[in-house]
Each structure stands twice: as C-alpha cells, then as structure tokens.
Design a protein around this motif. Structure first.
Motif, PDB file in Angstrom:
ATOM      1  N   SER A 101      41.923  47.102  40.512  1.00 37.55           N
ATOM      2  CA  SER A 101      41.284  48.045  40.847  1.00 37.55           C
ATOM      3  C   SER A 101      39.816  47.848  41.127  1.00 37.55           C
ATOM      4  O   SER A 101      39.049  46.933  40.183  1.00 37.55           O
ATOM      5  N   GLY A 102      39.248  48.222  42.113  1.00 37.02           N
ATOM      6  CA  GLY A 102      37.953  47.899  42.545  1.00 37.02           C
ATOM      7  C   GLY A 102      37.542  46.767  43.366  1.00 37.02           C
ATOM      8  O   GLY A 102      36.572  46.667  43.745  1.00 37.02           O
ATOM      9  N   ASP A 103      38.665  46.165  43.809  1.00 35.41           N
ATOM     10  CA  ASP A 103      38.495  44.925  44.521  1.00 35.41           C
ATOM     11  C   ASP A 103      38.797  45.121  45.740  1.00 35.41           C
ATOM     12  O   ASP A 103      39.094  46.256  46.368  1.00 35.41           O
ATOM     13  N   HIS A 104      38.285  44.309  46.800  1.00 38.46           N
ATOM     14  CA  HIS A 104      38.113  44.389  48.202  1.00 38.46           C
ATOM     15  C   HIS A 104      39.047  43.292  48.745  1.00 38.46           C
ATOM     16  O   HIS A 104      38.989  42.252  48.578  1.00 38.46           O
ATOM     17  N   PRO A 124      45.563  51.087  48.248  1.00 40.49           N
ATOM     18  CA  PRO A 124      44.426  52.487  48.171  1.00 40.49           C
ATOM     19  C   PRO A 124      44.863  52.974  46.488  1.00 40.49           C
ATOM     20  O   PRO A 124      43.810  53.564  45.994  1.00 40.49           O
ATOM     21  N   LYS A 125      46.123  53.282  46.393  1.00 40.15           N
ATOM     22  CA  LYS A 125      46.413  54.064  45.071  1.00 40.15           C
ATOM     23  C   LYS A 125      45.833  53.478  43.635  1.00 40.15           C
ATOM     24  O   LYS A 125      45.597  54.110  42.898  1.00 40.15           O
ATOM     25  N   TYR A 126      45.517  52.058  43.957  1.00 42.12           N
ATOM     26  CA  TYR A 126      45.121  51.471  42.964  1.00 42.12           C
ATOM     27  C   TYR A 126      43.452  50.900  43.016  1.00 42.12           C
ATOM     28  O   TYR A 126      42.886  50.090  42.311  1.00 42.12           O
ATOM     29  N   ASN A 127      42.974  51.794  43.683  1.00 43.17           N
ATOM     30  CA  ASN A 127      41.496  51.675  44.134  1.00 43.17           C
ATOM     31  C   ASN A 127      41.140  50.274  44.886  1.00 43.17           C
ATOM     32  O   ASN A 127      40.058  49.568  44.363  1.00 43.17           O
ATOM     33  N   ILE A 128      42.031  49.728  45.561  1.00 38.48           N
ATOM     34  CA  ILE A 128      41.799  48.317  46.124  1.00 38.48           C
ATOM     35  C   ILE A 128      41.442  48.629  47.793  1.00 38.48           C
ATOM     36  O   ILE A 128      42.457  49.385  48.236  1.00 38.48           O
ATOM     37  N   ALA A 129      40.532  48.288  47.957  1.00 37.98           N
ATOM     38  CA  ALA A 129      39.865  48.659  49.359  1.00 37.98           C
ATOM     39  C   ALA A 129      40.456  47.717  50.390  1.00 37.98           C
ATOM     40  O   ALA A 129      40.325  46.331  50.089  1.00 37.98           O
ATOM     41  N   ASN A 148      32.833  42.447  46.046  1.00 34.23           N
ATOM     42  CA  ASN A 148      34.003  42.690  45.265  1.00 34.23           C
ATOM     43  C   ASN A 148      35.119  42.215  46.198  1.00 34.23           C
ATOM     44  O   ASN A 148      36.150  42.318  45.874  1.00 34.23           O
TER      45      ASN A 148
END
Length: 294
Positions: A101-104, A124-129, A148
């Motif tokens: 989560s939070g990674d790109h 995206p559901k896991y806050n991965i861009a 990130n």
C-alpha cells in the motif's frame, strides 16, 4: 526451489532434456513420479517440530512440483521458482510479492491485456498507484520515477504489437532507486531469453503457452533473483497456491520438447510472413526477427 549448478559445457537442449530429473532417487525411472498428496506423515513429533523432512504438506510441495520448479530454476539461472495456476496468476503473485500500500508501479503500455485489467482493477484497491509507460523509453523510464516507485513491470516483446524493450537499461535505472524489475517472458520463454541475466528480479511466464505447449493445461511460473526470492516464497505459501500434480507432469513432459517446438514455430512464422509480404492489404508486419522491425 534452490538454485542448481550446471556445467558450462551443457548446451541448452541438453539441460532441457535432463533438468528436473533425479532417476537415482526413484529406482532409476527417468521421470519423477506423479505424487497425489495432501497429508504427509512424520516419523515422530521431533521431526515435525523441526521440519526435519523435505515435505510437510501437499500444498507446500511434492517431488512432482519440486521437479518442475527445479527445472525452471536451473534453466532461468534463478534463486528459486514458484508455480502458479495460470500465467495471470503468476503475474498477480509476482506483483503482490514486491508491492505494498502506498507504492507506485510502472507497467509497459504494451503489456498483456489481462495484466492491465489486474493492474487497473485490483492494485488500486490496495492503494497502489499504477502508471503505464512507453516501451521505447528504455533507460529514460527513470524520468517517470517517483519517491514511492517500487517496481517496473516489463514485457518484451509486448503483447500483440511486439515492441521490444531495452531491459538492461530499464533494470539499471530501476536498481538506482532500489525498485524491483519484473518481466513477462512468455513470448520468448527461458529458452531464448533469460531475464535474470539482464537484471530482472522476477521472470514470469505463462507456462500454458510454450512450456506445456499442447493446449491442455493452465500453468504459470515465477523465477526469482536472490533479492526477490524470500518475498515471493513467503507470499506463495501464505496465499496457498498449489498446482495439481497431473498438470505439473504434463508441463514437465512439454518442457522436454520446448526447443524443437519453438524452432518450428519460428520457421512457420517466417513462412507466413513471406506470404504476408505479397499481400497488398497488409500495410506492415510487426515481428522482432525481421531486419526491418524497429
């Protein structure tokens, strides 16, 4: 499984013939047994507590699954290999093993359609861009790096349009920020391309296509570098992924003819291309083996 050493004198086709086979351990039989197993017994509680035997539960590996993992590990020159239920499943596992989560993550714009679907609907559901990049960028992919950026997902040739990428340049750029490099190597297979030698950390293939080769088994595989292996091994176990022994057996059988089949694929493809060149309705031909291909 663990990396094996192969004498340099062994040619690729010889390795394909022998790797993953241990006849001395199975009464001289050339092929490993097809082990159907769930529960595995221990001789005593001490062995169970210490993990003092090679197999503990069917889901965590058998002589059958280990044979294919060892074979692919040797061919890829990897620290270890894990099997998956399909090529897409292997892609998902590889991505999740190195992203949080939070990674790109940067993904080649020409990647396999289901890869894009997974990236667009699951990550995206896991806050991965997720960001897609032009495969022609090569080392200039670094201009897209963020603080990130954790991984770069490559595919060469790219699905459908067959763009090639400068994998060593991309890998070098990714290493400069400690990012993991993934590569879908399905099209070339490890017979014609060894991603880990080019700086890739996670080499992925849909074994369904060329390793199995007979349109009767779904299979994926991920071969990892020393850097990427611990996380892949841990996630694979935590997710409970297991490939059925009969499917693994068919993949091992297909592996033995990988080289001769791919040679015929290439010969037939070039014959079709010669015919396409004569067709006025064909505007262009995209195939990396052609001298005219960019």
């Amino acid at each position: 499984m663990t990396k094996k050493s192969t004498p340099a004198a062994f040619k690729a086709d010889t390795v394909l013939t022998h790797t993953g086979r241990k006849p001395r351990e199975f009464h001289g039989f050339v092929n490993p047994p097809v082990v159907h197993a769930s529960t595995i017994l221990f001789p005593d509680t001490a062995t169970m507590e210490t993990g003092g035997q090679p197999y503990v539960y069917g889901r965590r590996g058998t002589p059958t699954t280990e044979a294919l993992e060892n074979a692919l590990t040797e061919i890829e020159g990897a620290a270890g290999t894990k099997l998956a239920n399909s090529g897409l499943n292997a892609i998902a596992l590889a991505c999740l093993s190195c992203l949080k989560s939070g990674d790109h993550v940067l993904i080649a714009d020409t990647s396999y359609g289901p890869t894009r679907h997974f990236a667009d609907t699951v990550l995206p559901k896991y806050n991965i861009a997720v960001e897609y990049y032009d495969p022609a960028l090569a080392g200039d992919v670094k201009t897209l790096f963020k603080t990130n950026t954790a991984a770069v997902f490559t595919e060469a040739p790219g699905s459908l349009t067959f763009e090639m990428q400068d994998i060593p340049a991309i890998a070098a750029a990714a290493r400069s920020i400690g990012a993991t490099v993934l590569m879908d190597n399905t099209w070339a297979s490890p017979r014609y391309c060894k991603p880990l030698e080019l700086g890739v950390d996670l080499s992925i293939q849909a074994g369904t296509k060329y390793v199995v080769g007979h349109s009767d088994v779904m299979l994926g595989a991920i071969s990892a570098s020393e850097k990427a292996w611990p996380a892949l091994d841990a996630l694979h176990g935590a997710m409970g992924v297991h490939v059925a022994p009969d499917d693994v057996y068919l993949a091992l059988r297909g592996l033995r003819t990988l080289s001769v089949r791919l040679e015929r694929h290439m010969k037939n493809t070039l014959a079709v291309i010669d015919w396409l060149k004569t067709r006025e309705e064909v505007a262009a031909i995209r195939y990396p083996a052609l001298e005219t291909d960019p």
